[in-house]
Design an enzyme around this catalytic site. Structure first.
Site, PDB file in Angstrom:
ATOM      1  N   ASP A 182     -40.086 -44.214 -17.850  1.00 16.94           N
ATOM      2  CA  ASP A 182     -38.906 -44.554 -17.994  1.00 16.94           C
ATOM      3  C   ASP A 182     -37.517 -44.204 -16.645  1.00 16.94           C
ATOM      4  O   ASP A 182     -38.086 -43.189 -15.905  1.00 16.94           O
ATOM      5  CB  ASP A 182     -38.119 -43.747 -19.317  1.00 16.94           C
ATOM      6  CG  ASP A 182     -36.706 -44.071 -19.636  1.00 16.94           C
ATOM      7  OD1 ASP A 182     -36.226 -45.204 -19.457  1.00 16.94           O
ATOM      8  OD2 ASP A 182     -36.142 -42.793 -19.994  1.00 16.94           O
ATOM      9  N   ASP A 226     -33.588 -43.319 -17.017  1.00 13.55           N
ATOM     10  CA  ASP A 226     -32.403 -42.668 -17.308  1.00 13.55           C
ATOM     11  C   ASP A 226     -32.793 -41.465 -18.255  1.00 13.55           C
ATOM     12  O   ASP A 226     -33.310 -41.406 -19.049  1.00 13.55           O
ATOM     13  CB  ASP A 226     -31.412 -43.570 -18.260  1.00 13.55           C
ATOM     14  CG  ASP A 226     -31.051 -44.576 -17.533  1.00 13.55           C
ATOM     15  OD1 ASP A 226     -29.960 -44.368 -16.504  1.00 13.55           O
ATOM     16  OD2 ASP A 226     -31.430 -45.875 -17.614  1.00 13.55           O
TER      17      ASP A 226
END
Length: 232
Positions: free
Chosen positions: A21, A23
């Site tokens: 991922d 963010d």
């Protein structure tokens, strides 16, 4: 071959691939999301705190926006909120910093020829904005899959984005590690049949990550050799 951790607990098959991922995991963008969202909802006398954000983190933009509008009873639509939010975000994202340990880990995996991919709910446009000052190490990723990719039919917690990234890496899910910070991302990785390492924000309730392979305070704590990614 199987690997054991320091407590002699079996931790499964060695990993050969890694999906990340972005963010809140690789880049410190969450503080920017918080500041921008508060500036919008504050006009209506509302507060955007972790009782709200904790249920939005990691979700597709429209899903999160609909939740926000409903939870805070905002007198605007999710579409209007997102349009204003994204305009403000574009100006701020290029200033985002790398999360502790992120760049070093990516460079280390790349130097050992470990196939790596980004799997982010962000749109391609916002991905480019966020990474604009980090191109020297983001270019090391073999694959980047964004939330608006045509093959990603459903966002996290559905497993689509990790399935697409694994397919493009030619990765076996059983030999793939997912790195996440959000409960929805943890659920997506597990649904994809992968092992998940989580690095939650300190404000998040750790009980929401019970199914994770490991809970870390930062990526600096991750030892690739322990999971078979590196020989030492």
């Amino acid at each position: 071959m199987q690997i054991k951790d320091s407590t002699d607990k079996l931790i499964g098959r060695p990993a050969q691939f890694a999906l990340f991922d972005m963010d809140g995991l690789l880049l410190d963008t969450e503080i920017i999301y918080t500041q921008v969202t508060q500036s919008i909802v504050g006009r209506f006398g509302k507060t955007f705190d972790w009782s709200i954000k904790g249920n939005m983190i990691g979700l597709p933009a429209m899903v999160a926006a609909n939740y926000l509008v409903g939870a805070l009873q905002l007198p605007i639509s999710a579409e209007i909120y997102l349009a204003e939010r994204d305009q403000l975000l574009r100006a701020k994202f290029p200033s985002c910093k790398a999360m502790p340990g992120a760049e070093n880990l990516i460079r280390n995996l790349d130097s050992h020829n470990i196939p790596i991919a980004v799997a982010t709910s962000s749109s391609r446009e916002l991905f480019q904005s966020k990474t604009s000052n980090h191109q020297d190490w983001f270019k090391l990723f073999n694959i980047v899959v964004t939330g608006d990719d045509a093959e990603v039919k459903q966002g996290k917690p559905a497993p689509d984005i990790f399935n697409v990234a694994a397919k493009r890496l030619d990765a076996n899910p059983r030999n793939t590690l997912v790195f996440e910070d959000a409960p929805s991302g943890l659920a997506a990785g597990i649904a994809a049949g992968m092992r998940v390492i989580v690095v939650p924000d300190p404000n998040m309730d750790k009980s929401r990550y019970r199914r994770a392979e490991r809970i870390l305070n930062s990526l600096e704590e991750f030892n690739p050799a322990e999971f078979g990614l590196l020989s030492s």
